[in-house]
Design a protein around this motif. Structure first.
Motif, PDB file in Angstrom:
ATOM      1  N   UNK A  55      -1.124 -91.455 -62.677  1.00 42.84           N
ATOM      2  CA  UNK A  55       0.075 -91.265 -61.849  1.00 42.84           C
ATOM      3  C   UNK A  55      -0.277 -91.417 -60.375  1.00 42.84           C
ATOM      4  N   UNK A  56       0.728 -91.847 -59.633  1.00 43.54           N
ATOM      5  CA  UNK A  56       0.673 -91.765 -58.183  1.00 43.54           C
ATOM      6  C   UNK A  56       2.098 -91.669 -57.665  1.00 43.54           C
ATOM      7  N   UNK A  57       2.246 -91.078 -56.483  1.00 39.88           N
ATOM      8  CA  UNK A  57       3.565 -90.866 -55.894  1.00 39.88           C
ATOM      9  C   UNK A  57       3.547 -91.329 -54.451  1.00 39.88           C
ATOM     10  N   UNK A  58       4.509 -92.150 -54.067  1.00 42.88           N
ATOM     11  CA  UNK A  58       4.628 -92.549 -52.682  1.00 42.88           C
ATOM     12  C   UNK A  58       5.161 -91.410 -51.833  1.00 42.88           C
ATOM     13  N   UNK A  59       4.544 -91.211 -50.677  1.00 40.90           N
ATOM     14  CA  UNK A  59       4.956 -90.143 -49.761  1.00 40.90           C
ATOM     15  C   UNK A  59       5.324 -90.776 -48.438  1.00 40.90           C
ATOM     16  N   UNK A  60       6.509 -90.484 -47.945  1.00 43.89           N
ATOM     17  CA  UNK A  60       7.025 -91.172 -46.764  1.00 43.89           C
ATOM     18  C   UNK A  60       6.095 -91.019 -45.566  1.00 43.89           C
ATOM     19  N   UNK A  61       5.521 -89.826 -45.387  1.00 46.27           N
ATOM     20  CA  UNK A  61       4.667 -89.588 -44.223  1.00 46.27           C
ATOM     21  C   UNK A  61       3.313 -90.291 -44.332  1.00 46.27           C
ATOM     22  N   UNK A  62       2.989 -90.826 -45.517  1.00 39.07           N
ATOM     23  CA  UNK A  62       1.693 -91.480 -45.717  1.00 39.07           C
ATOM     24  C   UNK A  62       1.837 -92.984 -45.934  1.00 39.07           C
ATOM     25  N   UNK A 133       8.162 -95.456 -55.349  1.00 41.17           N
ATOM     26  CA  UNK A 133       7.441 -96.664 -54.941  1.00 41.17           C
ATOM     27  C   UNK A 133       7.919 -97.182 -53.594  1.00 41.17           C
ATOM     28  N   UNK A 134       9.128 -96.815 -53.175  1.00 45.53           N
ATOM     29  CA  UNK A 134       9.630 -97.277 -51.881  1.00 45.53           C
ATOM     30  C   UNK A 134       8.812 -96.696 -50.724  1.00 45.53           C
ATOM     31  N   UNK A 135       8.082 -95.609 -50.968  1.00 46.84           N
ATOM     32  CA  UNK A 135       7.266 -94.984 -49.927  1.00 46.84           C
ATOM     33  C   UNK A 135       5.772 -95.210 -50.148  1.00 46.84           C
ATOM     34  N   UNK A 136       5.420 -96.089 -51.073  1.00 41.13           N
ATOM     35  CA  UNK A 136       4.022 -96.425 -51.291  1.00 41.13           C
ATOM     36  C   UNK A 136       3.556 -97.348 -50.157  1.00 41.13           C
ATOM     37  N   UNK A 159       5.134 -98.305 -65.061  1.00 42.89           N
ATOM     38  CA  UNK A 159       6.507 -97.961 -64.725  1.00 42.89           C
ATOM     39  C   UNK A 159       6.586 -97.592 -63.246  1.00 42.89           C
ATOM     40  N   UNK A 160       7.419 -98.317 -62.521  1.00 41.52           N
ATOM     41  CA  UNK A 160       7.647 -98.050 -61.103  1.00 41.52           C
ATOM     42  C   UNK A 160       9.028 -97.402 -60.949  1.00 41.52           C
ATOM     43  N   UNK A 161       9.093 -96.301 -60.224  1.00 38.58           N
ATOM     44  CA  UNK A 161      10.382 -95.690 -59.890  1.00 38.58           C
ATOM     45  C   UNK A 161      10.677 -96.009 -58.441  1.00 38.58           C
ATOM     46  N   UNK A 162      11.829 -96.631 -58.196  1.00 33.89           N
ATOM     47  CA  UNK A 162      12.143 -97.152 -56.872  1.00 33.89           C
ATOM     48  C   UNK A 162      13.530 -96.699 -56.463  1.00 33.89           C
ATOM     49  N   UNK A 163      13.627 -96.089 -55.296  1.00 32.25           N
ATOM     50  CA  UNK A 163      14.930 -95.640 -54.811  1.00 32.25           C
ATOM     51  C   UNK A 163      15.651 -96.777 -54.116  1.00 32.25           C
ATOM     52  N   UNK A 165      18.452 -98.582 -51.557  1.00 32.05           N
ATOM     53  CA  UNK A 165      18.997 -98.365 -50.213  1.00 32.05           C
ATOM     54  C   UNK A 165      18.012 -97.674 -49.285  1.00 32.05           C
ATOM     55  N   UNK A 166      16.721 -97.858 -49.529  1.00 30.06           N
ATOM     56  CA  UNK A 166      15.698 -97.308 -48.647  1.00 30.06           C
ATOM     57  C   UNK A 166      14.802 -98.460 -48.212  1.00 30.06           C
ATOM     58  N   UNK A 167      14.547 -98.593 -46.904  1.00 29.86           N
ATOM     59  CA  UNK A 167      13.674 -99.679 -46.447  1.00 29.86           C
ATOM     60  C   UNK A 167      12.295 -99.588 -47.088  1.00 29.86           C
ATOM     61  N   UNK A 168      11.681-100.733 -47.368  1.00 30.81           N
ATOM     62  CA  UNK A 168      10.350-100.756 -47.968  1.00 30.81           C
ATOM     63  C   UNK A 168      10.448-100.835 -49.475  1.00 30.81           C
ATOM     64  N   UNK A 169       9.278-100.913 -50.081  1.00 29.72           N
ATOM     65  CA  UNK A 169       9.232-100.881 -51.532  1.00 29.72           C
ATOM     66  C   UNK A 169       9.829-102.103 -52.192  1.00 29.72           C
ATOM     67  N   UNK A 170       9.644-103.291 -51.611  1.00 31.65           N
ATOM     68  CA  UNK A 170      10.187-104.489 -52.232  1.00 31.65           C
ATOM     69  C   UNK A 170       9.288-104.931 -53.393  1.00 31.65           C
ATOM     70  N   UNK A 171       9.864-105.001 -54.583  1.00 37.21           N
ATOM     71  CA  UNK A 171       9.109-105.397 -55.769  1.00 37.21           C
ATOM     72  C   UNK A 171       9.826-106.581 -56.404  1.00 37.21           C
ATOM     73  N   UNK A 172       9.103-107.665 -56.589  1.00 39.34           N
ATOM     74  CA  UNK A 172       9.696-108.865 -57.198  1.00 39.34           C
ATOM     75  C   UNK A 172       8.857-109.276 -58.392  1.00 39.34           C
ATOM     76  N   UNK A 173       9.505-110.024 -59.277  1.00 37.38           N
ATOM     77  CA  UNK A 173       8.783-110.607 -60.396  1.00 37.38           C
ATOM     78  C   UNK A 173       8.573-109.682 -61.570  1.00 37.38           C
TER      79      UNK A 173
END
Length: 903
Positions: A55-62, A133-136, A159-163, A165-173
């Protein structure tokens, strides 16, 4: 436990099953904040055991810490780094700051991640969960998505969890799974299980506000006071509760809002205070704060709101909640006053006037009789427009605003009565405790007594509920106010089974023709001079009087009238949002449908009635509905289901003194025994049922079963008195269906030389195409059994064939089995024979009626109106009937019915 995510869970399950077979896959689960992405990742982790989970979690401050997310994911498998090819190992050590080197080759690093995951999956499957993932950090996200796109047969699921309407975290393909809001049924279940003290009305509004967002469903109730949780919600705004939001997401929204300019926040507060979605109203109200449409731009750029040419909506329901709750009281009051002023500037209309009144009430901190008057008008319009819950809330707010104590009592009584109609019984109980009954006029006193009795029925006993109504009857001087009170007093007294209490109610009933039915039903001795004919409640009769009239029709075997009155009550409950009377109306409708052989419809109706009763705490009526469902289970031979329902109904009825419901449960258990051939057990239950209710009308439905059980048990002496009582009831009722039952019982319990005459008379009174097919089939079965014993086998087979066909069509398997056994003993074929072999014979009685009407060209809606069904139910019957008839469309009906059709 996840609510409303069956399809999503199934998709994840398939991915993990594939991983156990060596297949790899990746999926991006995306949606708004609080929609349940993390919960699905947790479900995947639980399902993956005993495989390895990273597991890993994106944190906005990091987000600016390169490779921080990658380090969090791969730390548990760091021992694999030494096994990697040298360039890949060096890249990973550099990324993790272990070598002091700089990551120079991002491709080598990405390949290293892919290799490391492949090695970690050897010997078992591997699940990688990347939340938020948007804050990774972008470097980690690039490496992980590179690996995800290139995994094939390693047994790895990412498995990626992505919020959204939040800038960042663009995942394609990668494959994507968008999470919509959960449906209303799942939302109701979530709130019911997780928020115990939320009233049905408050729960309904929270469901509407949350728009299917699970986090919002759990967070929005935290803003409500205890009174608001009990059901009093202002329909124009979500009330502010004490304290600040505590969830991380709410705090995030809070911080975003505080960064906005003051004018922007003022406009958002106005929108949150009303939330009608009308941009024009927000703009007009906001001019009071010096704000203009340009001031919405910062909120729009921050994606807090969504604007169109004429609407303004919050991107997430929690944004609205935080906007309102995080604003001082004085500003909230000012926002409501501005909205009221803006609405006052528009063209007049009931809806605008109602919204203006609510905003005025929300802006008022003390008493104000002018605003109270406006709220009374709102309540009256809400009641007329089918909104009893809204009417109740408006009456209660008016009571809080008025300066006149006597008026406050009257308004609270109106709030209590309309809350009971809306099914808000916990709130009804709380309101009645605040009312000074001495300040009420006769009409209001009648309403007050009735709601007190309703509360007592579900919290105490019918005996005490009747006492409450009797006290009210003693104080009432007007017979016009008396009618609904005495109707309910009769019903509650009968539920108690207390003959002296029934006499007491009867002694207070005026000698008026309008009350003749009530007098007969309250008289514990019944009448020997005939019962009043077809119930005809007054044009202005309320639910209590119409339900009483329908119940009377059912008790005197006028089942079509009972069906008609019950169906009308159900329609009115639905049309006018009168939830409080819905379980009782559905119970009466189910009983009428059951009597008329509409078993499938009765089961659906009773099931709905029980669900509504349980949801709104109508425990008294739930006991009766379980008795109805137990009876249907008995007819089908479902012993376990019948016993479970019957025993539960009996336990509750015994604990609360509901003798009539206990009798219904005993009758169901007795009917089960009768169908299964357990006649001693059947006789015991049926006699126990008779002992619970001694009123001739209430006990009449038990008597045919009791007579048959006694005869089949070889104890004809125990059938004598019930047969005489049944004959007296049938004579007084005068309805052919009643007399048919009496004739059948006389056939099996009377002199042998009159047996056949009684049977043939009974069948004549049942009529061809009987409105009570089950009862006619029972008569045919008993007649056929008698004919076989008389060695008249040909005649016996005719009766037994007819009985078998009907029992099979109704799904009454124990009775069909008995008829089949008798048919075989008479030398007949094991099937139902004759006409039963035709396509038509395979239809249930209700399907036949629907098909017959459809063949004439009637639409589903027209058929529904004639048979008291919904158009959807009609469509369901046709859907089931077409394959049985071997056809595919309505146009083939006429040909399919030509010949074998004899209806």
């Amino acid at each position: 436990m996840l609510y409303g995510r069956g399809a999503e869970q199934e998709r994840i399950r398939r991915l993990l099953e594939g991983a156990r077979e060596g297949a790899s896959s990746a999926l991006v689960i995306h949606g708004e904040a609080g929609i349940g992405k993390t919960a699905l990742l947790g479900y995947a982790a639980d399902l993956a055991a005993p495989g390895r989970v990273l597991r890993t979690v994106g944190i906005e401050s990091e987000m600016e810490l390169a490779f921080g997310g990658l380090h969090g994911l791969l730390t548990p498998v760091a021992d694999h780094v030494d096994r990697l090819p040298r360039p890949q190992a060096a890249a990973l050590r550099a990324a993790f700051g272990l070598s002091g080197e700089v990551v120079g080759d991002r491709l080598a690093l990405a390949v290293a991640v892919l290799t490391c995951l492949s090695q970690a999956a050897r010997g078992s499957s591997l699940l990688c969960l990347i939340d938020d993932a948007q804050w990774l950090d972008q470097a980690s996200l690039d490496a992980l998505t590179f690996a995800a796109r290139r995994l094939h047969s390693q047994g790895v699921v990412m498995l990626f969890a992505l919020r959204d309407s939040v800038p960042g975290g663009q995942i394609t393909g990668l494959a994507r799974l968008r999470l919509p809001g959960i449906d209303s049924a799942a939302a109701e279940a979530l709130l019911t299980d997780r928020v115990a003290d939320l009233s049905p009305n408050a729960r309904g509004q929270i469901v509407e506000q949350a728009q299917g967002n699970p986090l919002a469903l759990l967070e929005l109730p935290t803003a409500l006071t205890a009174e608001q949780r009990a059901g009093r919600l202002n329909p124009v705004t979500l009330p502010a509760g004490p304290g600040s939001p505590t969830s991380r997401i709410q705090e995030t929204f809070q911080e975003q809002l505080r960064r906005l300019p003051d004018a922007t926040r003022a406009m958002l507060l106005v929108a949150a205070a009303d939330d009608s979605g009308g941009l024009d109203l927000v703009l007009r109200a906001s001019t009071r704060f010096g704000a203009t449409v340009e001031d919405l731009e910062p909120a729009e750029r921050a994606t807090l709101i969504v604007l169109t040419e004429d609407t303004l909506s919050f991107r997430h329901p929690l944004i609205r909640s935080v906007t309102y709750q995080d604003t001082p009281l004085a500003r909230r009051l000012a926002a409501h006053r501005a909205l009221a002023d803006a609405l006052g500037d528009t063209m007049p209309g009931d809806q605008q006037a109602d919204r203006r009144a609510w905003h005025l009430a929300a802006a008022t901190t003390g008493t104000d009789d002018h605003v109270a008057d406006a709220m009374v008008s709102v309540a009256r319009r809400a009641g007329g427009r089918q909104g009893t819950a809204s009417a109740s809330a408006a009456y209660e707010r008016a009571a809080q605003l008025t300066t006149v104590p006597a008026r406050r009592a009257r308004l609270l009584a109106s709030a209590a009565f309309t809350s009971a109609e809306a099914g808000q019984f916990h709130r009804t109980a709380a309101l009645t405790d605040r009312i000074n009954a001495l300040a009420l006029d006769p009409a209001m006193l009648a309403d007050f007594a009735r709601v007190r009795a309703i509360v007592e029925l579900d919290r105490g006993t019918p005996h005490q509920a009747t006492r409450i109504l009797l006290e009210c009857m003693d104080r009432l001087a007007s017979s016009a106010d008396l009618a609904p009170v005495l109707a309910e007093a009769v019903s509650t007294a009968q539920s108690s089974g207390d003959r002296s209490l029934m006499s007491e109610v009867g002694s207070r009933i005026p000698a008026l023709s309008r009350h003749s039915i009530a007098r007969v039903m309250a008289d514990p001795c019944g009448t020997g001079s005939g019962y009043p004919r077809r119930p005809a409640p007054a044009r202005d009769a309320g639910f209590a009087e119409r339900i009483l009239a329908g119940t009377y029709g059912q008790l005197v075997a006028d089942h079509h009238t009972a069906l008609e009155l019950a169906a009308a009550c159900v329609r009115d409950c639905r049309d006018h949002d009168v939830v409080g009377w819905l379980p009782t109306s559905l119970h009466l409708l189910a009983e009428a449908q059951l009597s008329l052989g509409l078993h499938e419809e009765a089961h659906a109706t009773a099931t709905e009635g029980l669900a509504v009763a349980e949801q709104f705490g109508r425990n008294h009526r739930a006991a009766y509905l379980r008795g109805t469902l137990a009876t249907l289970a008995a007819l089908r031979g479902n012993q376990e289901h019948c016993t479970g329902l019957g025993d539960r109904a009996l336990r509750y009825a015994d604990a609360h003194g509901i003798e009539l419901a206990a009798a219904h449960a005993h009758r169901a258990l007795g009917l089960l025994g009768l169908g299964l051939g357990q006649v001693e057990d059947a006789l015991s239950h049926l006699e126990a049922a008779g002992a619970r209710v001694e009123h001739p009308l209430l006990s009449a439905r038990l008597l045919p079963d009791l007579v048959e059980a006694a005869i089949r048990a070889g104890q004809p002496d125990r059938a004598t008195q019930p047969a005489l009582a049944l004959a007296a009831w049938a004579k007084a009722a005068g309805h052919p269906a009643a007399v048919a039952l009496s004739e059948r019982c006389q056939a099996i319990s009377g002199p042998d030389d009159q047996t056949e005459q009684h049977f043939t008379t009974a069948l004549h009174l049942h009529g061809e195409g009987s409105a009570q097919p089950f009862e006619r089939a029972r008569t045919e079965l008993l007649y056929g059994e008698w004919l076989r014993r008389e060695r008249r086998r040909t005649h016996a087979r005719h009766q037994l064939h007819a009985a078998l066909e009907t029992f099979e069509g109704l799904g009454a398997q124990p009775w069909a089995s008995r008829a089949r056994t008798e048919l075989q003993a008479s030398g007949g074929a094991a099937d139902s024979g004759g006409s039963a072999n035709t396509a038509i014979s395979r239809l249930s009685p209700q399907e036949r009626e629907v098909v017959r009407l459809a063949a004439t060209g009637a639409t589903n809606r027209e058929i529904a109106a004639q048979l008291f069904l919904s158009p959807r139910t009609v469509g369901h019957h046709l859907y089931r009937a077409f394959p049985k008839l071997g056809i595919n469309s309505r146009t083939e009906l006429a040909q399919a019915l030509d010949g074998p059709w004899s209806g």
